[in-house]
Design a protein around this motif. Structure first.
Motif, mmCIF file in Angstrom:
data_model
loop_
_atom_site.group_PDB
_atom_site.id
_atom_site.type_symbol
_atom_site.label_atom_id
_atom_site.label_comp_id
_atom_site.label_asym_id
_atom_site.label_seq_id
_atom_site.Cartn_x
_atom_site.Cartn_y
_atom_site.Cartn_z
ATOM 1 N N ILE A 69 0.833 -1.200 0.000
ATOM 2 C CA ILE A 69 0.000 0.000 0.000
ATOM 3 C C ILE A 69 0.868 1.252 0.000
ATOM 4 O O ILE A 69 0.568 2.236 -0.689
ATOM 5 C CB ILE A 69 -0.945 -0.010 1.216
ATOM 6 C CG1 ILE A 69 -1.918 -1.193 1.122
ATOM 7 C CG2 ILE A 69 -1.710 1.308 1.324
ATOM 8 C CD1 ILE A 69 -2.740 -1.412 2.376
ATOM 9 N N GLU A 108 -0.168 4.383 -2.591
ATOM 10 C CA GLU A 108 -1.232 4.714 -1.642
ATOM 11 C C GLU A 108 -2.548 5.057 -2.321
ATOM 12 O O GLU A 108 -3.613 4.907 -1.724
ATOM 13 C CB GLU A 108 -0.792 5.858 -0.725
ATOM 14 C CG GLU A 108 0.209 5.425 0.329
ATOM 15 C CD GLU A 108 0.480 6.515 1.344
ATOM 16 O OE1 GLU A 108 0.397 7.706 0.982
ATOM 17 O OE2 GLU A 108 0.754 6.180 2.505
ATOM 18 N N TRP A 109 -2.502 5.516 -3.563
ATOM 19 C CA TRP A 109 -3.735 5.824 -4.291
ATOM 20 C C TRP A 109 -4.603 4.582 -4.478
ATOM 21 O O TRP A 109 -5.803 4.697 -4.730
ATOM 22 C CB TRP A 109 -3.402 6.427 -5.662
ATOM 23 C CG TRP A 109 -2.454 5.583 -6.463
ATOM 24 C CD1 TRP A 109 -1.090 5.680 -6.497
ATOM 25 C CD2 TRP A 109 -2.789 4.495 -7.330
ATOM 26 N NE1 TRP A 109 -0.559 4.719 -7.333
ATOM 27 C CE2 TRP A 109 -1.579 3.986 -7.858
ATOM 28 C CE3 TRP A 109 -3.993 3.905 -7.714
ATOM 29 C CZ2 TRP A 109 -1.544 2.913 -8.756
ATOM 30 C CZ3 TRP A 109 -3.962 2.837 -8.600
ATOM 31 C CH2 TRP A 109 -2.740 2.350 -9.101
ATOM 32 N N LEU A 134 -5.719 2.799 -2.310
ATOM 33 C CA LEU A 134 -6.756 2.835 -1.290
ATOM 34 C C LEU A 134 -8.029 3.516 -1.786
ATOM 35 O O LEU A 134 -9.102 3.326 -1.210
ATOM 36 C CB LEU A 134 -6.247 3.571 -0.045
ATOM 37 C CG LEU A 134 -5.135 2.874 0.750
ATOM 38 C CD1 LEU A 134 -4.488 3.853 1.709
ATOM 39 C CD2 LEU A 134 -5.692 1.663 1.490
ATOM 40 N N ASP A 135 -7.920 4.335 -2.831
ATOM 41 C CA ASP A 135 -9.070 5.067 -3.343
ATOM 42 C C ASP A 135 -9.814 4.326 -4.452
ATOM 43 O O ASP A 135 -10.837 4.810 -4.935
ATOM 44 C CB ASP A 135 -8.617 6.434 -3.881
ATOM 45 C CG ASP A 135 -8.028 7.312 -2.789
ATOM 46 O OD1 ASP A 135 -8.563 7.281 -1.664
ATOM 47 O OD2 ASP A 135 -7.030 8.009 -3.056
ATOM 48 N N LEU A 157 -6.359 -2.144 5.880
ATOM 49 C CA LEU A 157 -6.833 -1.179 4.885
ATOM 50 C C LEU A 157 -7.418 0.063 5.545
ATOM 51 O O LEU A 157 -7.128 1.194 5.141
ATOM 52 C CB LEU A 157 -7.876 -1.831 3.979
ATOM 53 C CG LEU A 157 -7.384 -2.983 3.101
ATOM 54 C CD1 LEU A 157 -8.528 -3.534 2.269
ATOM 55 C CD2 LEU A 157 -6.246 -2.545 2.209
ATOM 56 N N ALA A 158 -8.245 -0.135 6.557
ATOM 57 C CA ALA A 158 -8.870 1.005 7.225
ATOM 58 C C ALA A 158 -7.834 1.869 7.934
ATOM 59 O O ALA A 158 -7.863 3.101 7.855
ATOM 60 C CB ALA A 158 -9.924 0.509 8.216
ATOM 61 N N ARG A 218 -5.620 3.762 5.418
ATOM 62 C CA ARG A 218 -6.327 4.902 4.823
ATOM 63 C C ARG A 218 -6.376 6.072 5.809
ATOM 64 O O ARG A 218 -6.147 7.225 5.443
ATOM 65 C CB ARG A 218 -7.739 4.489 4.410
ATOM 66 C CG ARG A 218 -8.525 5.606 3.740
ATOM 67 C CD ARG A 218 -9.879 5.132 3.274
ATOM 68 N NE ARG A 218 -9.771 4.270 2.101
ATOM 69 C CZ ARG A 218 -9.965 2.955 2.110
ATOM 70 N NH1 ARG A 218 -10.279 2.345 3.236
ATOM 71 N NH2 ARG A 218 -9.850 2.255 0.998
ATOM 72 N N ARG A 262 -2.932 7.721 6.140
ATOM 73 C CA ARG A 262 -2.624 8.568 4.989
ATOM 74 C C ARG A 262 -3.395 9.875 5.035
ATOM 75 O O ARG A 262 -2.845 10.957 4.809
ATOM 76 C CB ARG A 262 -2.966 7.833 3.698
ATOM 77 C CG ARG A 262 -2.681 8.632 2.448
ATOM 78 C CD ARG A 262 -3.473 8.132 1.268
ATOM 79 N NE ARG A 262 -4.912 8.232 1.483
ATOM 80 C CZ ARG A 262 -5.830 7.893 0.584
ATOM 81 N NH1 ARG A 262 -5.449 7.401 -0.580
ATOM 82 N NH2 ARG A 262 -7.119 8.017 0.842
ATOM 83 N N ASP A 263 -4.673 9.801 5.362
ATOM 84 C CA ASP A 263 -5.529 10.980 5.284
ATOM 85 C C ASP A 263 -5.222 12.007 6.367
ATOM 86 O O ASP A 263 -5.408 13.215 6.143
ATOM 87 C CB ASP A 263 -7.000 10.566 5.365
ATOM 88 C CG ASP A 263 -7.458 9.802 4.125
ATOM 89 O OD1 ASP A 263 -6.712 9.803 3.122
ATOM 90 O OD2 ASP A 263 -8.543 9.186 4.167
#
Length: 263
Positions: free
Chosen positions: A123, A127-128, A130-131, A176-177, A180, A183-184
């Motif tokens: 990931i 990282e994108w 994840l979208d 995954l959660a 994300r 990153r955010d």
């Protein structure tokens, strides 16, 4: 004994009933059967799409943009994949790569931790990813090889298949959660630490302020494992595995008691 081998026509009918991207991903159908002879490989198309994602993010992934990356027309790209959705499914499977070989790990817990760490590394490289939209359970060969690797690690526990599957799926959902979220909020943590002391009443939020003063959101607690630079993520992973360990121990003890009673 009756012959259980399927006939070629029967196998073909079953293959034809599968979604198009599944047939392509598993090599059950060659893409690009429409129009002139193909000029690029499907692998190169997926690689080009990943290049676009790395440079511009998931929102830039369109058939037209990927075609431009390849120096093709958009219509030419449709000779290989039927839709953007199919392309995104192929990209999603390609980014994670083949599942890891964890046979050298000493025990199921170490194996699952390494499994999660390697997933985080995948990931972190893209990282994108994840979208990308999730429209169904993963059906590509790489994604399923990750599931297989996790189940193989848990095989010695003797747990029921449902329990092992739930544990692996639960682990990847956590990864995954948390990835994300990491990153955010990464770019906002310094602002968060600066703002909270100005707005929180010490009498109403004493424990939250204590966390701020301890540097919880200062970024000083660096992640030594290097996965997305987030020590909190690995802390949560270890606590999840603590729960798994209690569950496996309880199952093993119950099975031993049952064996003793039968004896």
């Amino acid at each position: 004994m009756p012959n259980s081998r399927k006939s070629a026509p029967q196998e073909q009918r079953e293959h034809d009933e599968l979604p198009k991207f599944v047939r392509i991903a598993w090599g059950l159908e060659q893409p690009g059967t429409r129009g002139p002879r193909r000029g690029v490989s499907l692998q190169r198309i997926v690689e080009a799409a990943i290049e676009v994602g790395d440079a511009e993010g998931a929102s830039a992934l369109s058939m037209a943009r990927v075609a431009k990356q390849l120096g093709m027309t958009t219509m030419s790209l449709y000779r290989y994949v039927d839709s953007k959705d199919d392309l995104l499914e192929l990209i999603s499977d390609a980014v994670v790569g083949p599942g890891p070989d964890l046979d050298a790990q000493p025990g199921w817990r170490a194996g699952l931790r390494e499994w999660a760490r390697l997933e985080l590394e995948c990931i972190a490289r893209h990282e994108w990813w994840l979208d990308l939209p999730i429209r169904s359970a993963p059906l590509g060969p790489n994604n399923l090889s990750w599931l297989e690797a996790g189940l193989r690690v848990l095989a010695p526990t003797g747990l029921a298949e449902q329990a092992k599957t739930d544990m692996v799926v639960g682990l990847t959902l956590f990864v995954l959660a948390r990835a994300r979220l990491a990153r955010d909020v990464r770019t906002a943590t310094d602002e968060y630490a600066a703002v909270l002391p100005r707005i929180l009443d010490p009498e109403r939020f004493p424990h939250l302020l204590a966390a701020v003063e301890a540097g919880v959101w200062s970024g000083s607690d660096a992640d030594t494992d290097g996965a997305l630079g987030d020590a909190d993520l690995l802390f949560g992973l270890d606590r999840l595995l603590d729960g798994y360990e209690v569950f496996v121990s309880s199952y093993t003890a119950a099975r031993e008691r049952a064996g003793t009673d039968e004896g």
